[in-house]
Design an enzyme around this catalytic site. Structure first.
Site, PDB file in Angstrom:
ATOM      1  N   ARG A  46     -13.305  -0.947  18.246  1.00 13.74           N
ATOM      2  CA  ARG A  46     -12.741  -0.214  17.272  1.00 13.74           C
ATOM      3  C   ARG A  46     -10.776  -0.405  18.070  1.00 13.74           C
ATOM      4  O   ARG A  46     -10.901  -1.088  19.421  1.00 13.74           O
ATOM      5  CB  ARG A  46     -13.519   1.325  17.203  1.00 13.74           C
ATOM      6  CG  ARG A  46     -13.767   1.271  19.353  1.00 13.74           C
ATOM      7  CD  ARG A  46     -13.331   2.213  20.366  1.00 13.74           C
ATOM      8  NE  ARG A  46     -11.711   2.630  19.584  1.00 13.74           N
ATOM      9  CZ  ARG A  46     -10.932   2.360  20.190  1.00 13.74           C
ATOM     10  NH1 ARG A  46     -10.910   1.872  21.304  1.00 13.74           N
ATOM     11  NH2 ARG A  46      -9.524   3.061  20.331  1.00 13.74           N
ATOM     12  N   GLY A  47     -10.108   0.055  17.676  1.00 12.83           N
ATOM     13  CA  GLY A  47      -8.745  -0.126  18.042  1.00 12.83           C
ATOM     14  C   GLY A  47      -8.749  -1.005  17.140  1.00 12.83           C
ATOM     15  O   GLY A  47      -8.947  -1.557  16.726  1.00 12.83           O
ATOM     16  N   ALA A  48      -7.407  -0.821  16.659  1.00 17.70           N
ATOM     17  CA  ALA A  48      -6.603  -1.680  15.683  1.00 17.70           C
ATOM     18  C   ALA A  48      -6.409  -2.950  15.756  1.00 17.70           C
ATOM     19  O   ALA A  48      -7.142  -3.888  15.133  1.00 17.70           O
ATOM     20  CB  ALA A  48      -5.268  -0.752  15.256  1.00 17.70           C
ATOM     21  N   GLN A 196     -12.788   9.217  22.652  1.00 17.99           N
ATOM     22  CA  GLN A 196     -12.156   7.911  23.050  1.00 17.99           C
ATOM     23  C   GLN A 196     -11.046   8.214  24.073  1.00 17.99           C
ATOM     24  O   GLN A 196     -10.819   6.942  24.887  1.00 17.99           O
ATOM     25  CB  GLN A 196     -11.162   7.122  22.162  1.00 17.99           C
ATOM     26  CG  GLN A 196     -11.948   6.906  20.595  1.00 17.99           C
ATOM     27  CD  GLN A 196     -12.458   7.268  19.154  1.00 17.99           C
ATOM     28  OE1 GLN A 196     -11.985   9.213  19.553  1.00 17.99           O
ATOM     29  NE2 GLN A 196     -12.185   6.821  18.359  1.00 17.99           N
ATOM     30  N   ASP A 237      -2.646   2.831  13.573  1.00 19.81           N
ATOM     31  CA  ASP A 237      -3.015   2.039  12.567  1.00 19.81           C
ATOM     32  C   ASP A 237      -2.251   1.183  11.396  1.00 19.81           C
ATOM     33  O   ASP A 237      -3.793   0.712  10.941  1.00 19.81           O
ATOM     34  CB  ASP A 237      -4.537   2.363  12.235  1.00 19.81           C
ATOM     35  CG  ASP A 237      -5.891   2.817  13.628  1.00 19.81           C
ATOM     36  OD1 ASP A 237      -5.534   4.363  14.119  1.00 19.81           O
ATOM     37  OD2 ASP A 237      -6.849   2.178  14.025  1.00 19.81           O
ATOM     38  N   LYS A 248      -5.089   8.203  15.657  1.00 18.40           N
ATOM     39  CA  LYS A 248      -6.362   9.457  15.245  1.00 18.40           C
ATOM     40  C   LYS A 248      -5.968  10.680  14.853  1.00 18.40           C
ATOM     41  O   LYS A 248      -5.201  10.674  15.311  1.00 18.40           O
ATOM     42  CB  LYS A 248      -6.539   8.981  16.932  1.00 18.40           C
ATOM     43  CG  LYS A 248      -8.140   9.588  17.317  1.00 18.40           C
ATOM     44  CD  LYS A 248      -9.212   9.194  15.812  1.00 18.40           C
ATOM     45  CE  LYS A 248      -9.815   8.487  16.183  1.00 18.40           C
ATOM     46  NZ  LYS A 248     -10.649   8.067  14.676  1.00 18.40           N
TER      47      LYS A 248
HETATM   48  O1  MRU Z   1     -11.316   5.237  15.554  1.00 14.45           O
HETATM   49  P1  MRU Z   1     -10.546   3.910  16.445  1.00 14.45           P
HETATM   50  O2  MRU Z   1     -11.056   4.781  17.848  1.00 14.45           O
HETATM   51  O3  MRU Z   1     -10.791   3.269  15.968  1.00 14.45           O
HETATM   52  O4  MRU Z   1      -8.970   4.705  16.542  1.00 14.45           O
HETATM   53  C1  MRU Z   1      -8.424   3.800  17.678  1.00 14.45           C
HETATM   54  C2  MRU Z   1      -6.528   5.030  17.533  1.00 14.45           C
HETATM   55  O5  MRU Z   1      -6.530   5.572  16.900  1.00 14.45           O
HETATM   56  C3  MRU Z   1      -5.993   3.668  18.163  1.00 14.45           C
HETATM   57  O6  MRU Z   1      -5.099   4.787  18.939  1.00 14.45           O
HETATM   58  C4  MRU Z   1      -5.230   2.682  16.914  1.00 14.45           C
HETATM   59  O7  MRU Z   1      -6.647   2.075  16.667  1.00 14.45           O
HETATM   60  C5  MRU Z   1      -3.756   2.289  17.813  1.00 14.45           C
HETATM   61  S1  MRU Z   1      -4.911   0.964  19.025  1.00 14.45           S
HETATM   62  C6  MRU Z   1      -4.451  -0.292  20.045  1.00 14.45           C
END
Ligand code: MRU
Length: 350
Positions: A46-48, A196, A237, A248
């Site tokens: 996960r994470g963009a 997270q 994201d 998030k």
């Molecule tokens: O649902 P997730 O854990 O994928 O959400 C991730 C986030 O909201 C992060 O802050 C975002 O992807 C930036 S990551 C470098």
């Protein structure tokens, strides 16, 4: 020591199963696109930026199972894989950004034999990974003019090594600050419902000996009121053309609190997180996830009476007016965002 969030190994995608952290550092192997789809959907990865890399490798993996005889067949398979992988998570634009890049590589080389096109596509996927590492470093350096010695910094969700292939976005800036001897202290919000912040941000910061303190999400305002927070750093994201940034769920509340307490609120994200086809954050699709994550995700039994309705949006949008700066690649973007993001676009298309 550095771990590898996602890699391509002997025709398989190997990724840290983030659902097992902080208890166990376990690697999952995806040998089919369905397994990869489930890994993205189920937040093993996960994470963009990390899911962008996963999507690119997923395209390679999917095509490795096919034996197309012509470019037309290949094109059809690419389009099917594109739609399937893109359906795993809707908010982070890095996912479709990476898939588009993969598809464009095939289109640009359509005159070549199918095997050669596939080889090139693997190269593009591996480039996306290498570039992410370099861009994380650039963002970390660019952010340094925003970070002072002994700053007390609040962060949300996980925008670190686990969310990218490099040192992270928001957390990358903090790692770099400490490398430069700034001795920052981090407050990590727990980040309900999937934790997270508690599970992942605390895990990686603690492992890298960064001074981190965990708080529950509803404690953030109290800390700001007590003047115990100097700055807030988060990832994103998807960022619209006017600078509105989806991140998030809970990021919006944090930004409102920060504005009230006059605390700078910084968003750190690679240029691939910008979606300039959207004029504002209102157009960003917000993922809605299962009620189970809130009801019994981390408990032995349900924490809510049976029959109670649950709403679980996974992201919210921080309005541009609440963002002090956007750190992206080698740039610090400041308000007015519409004008300055246009300038950024020109630099990136030049
Ligand atoms: O649902 P997730 O854990 O994928 O959400 C991730 C986030 O909201 C992060 O802050 C975002 O992807 C930036 S990551 C470098």
């Amino acid at each position: 020591m550095r771990f590898k969030t996602i890699t391509w190994e002997k025709g398989k995608i190997v990724l840290i199963d983030q659902t097992k952290l902080p208890g166990r550092l376990v690697y999952a192997r995806c040998s089919t696109v369905k397994q990869l789809w489930q890994a993205i959907r189920g937040l093993k990865i996960r994470g963009a930026p990390a899911i962008g890399a996963a999507a690119a490798l997923g395209m390679v993996l999917g095509l490795s199972k096919k034996n197309e005889k012509s470019y037309l067949e290949l094109k059809k398979n690419i389009n099917t894989l594109f739609k399937y992988i893109a359906s795993s998570r809707p908010t982070a634009v890095n996912l479709t950004w990476a898939l588009k890049r993969m598809r464009n590589a095939a289109v640009a080389n359509r005159g070549k034999p199918v095997a050669a096109i596939k080889k090139l596509m693997l190269k593009v996927a591996l480039n996306i990974i290498d570039e992410d590492k370099a861009i994380c470093r650039e963002m970390a350096d660019s952010a340094q003019e925003l970070i002072g010695k002994n700053d007390r910094i609040m962060t949300y969700c996980n925008a670190g090594m686990l969310a990218t292939v490099g040192c992270g976005t928001a957390l990358g800036a903090l790692y770099r600050a400490n490398e430069l001897g700034k001795n920052v202290k981090v407050y990590s919000c727990e980040t309900r419902p999937l934790l997270q912040g508690a599970r992942l941000t605390c895990w990686e910061l603690h492992r890298h000996k960064v001074d981190v303190t965990l708080i529950c999400d509803n404690m953030a305002g109290y800390l700001m009121q007590q003047k115990r927070i100097d700055k807030i750093f988060v990832g994103a994201d998807r960022i619209a053309a006017n600078g509105d940034a989806a991140n998030k769920i809970g990021s919006y509340s944090l930004a409102v609190l920060a504005a009230f307490h006059k605390i700078p609120f910084y968003v750190v994200a690679p240029y691939s997180t910008f979606d300039l086809s959207l004029s504002s954050g209102r157009e960003i699709p917000i993922e809605e996830r299962s009620a189970r994550e809130i009801r019994e995700g981390w408990y032995k039994c349900s924490m809510v009476p049976r029959g109670v309705k649950i709403y679980n949006p996974a992201f919210d949008v921080i309005p541009n007016s609440l963002i002090s700066r956007i750190v992206t690649d080698a740039h610090l973007v400041k308000p007015p965002y519409i004008k300055n993001i246009k300038k950024l676009e020109k630099l990136n298309t030049a």
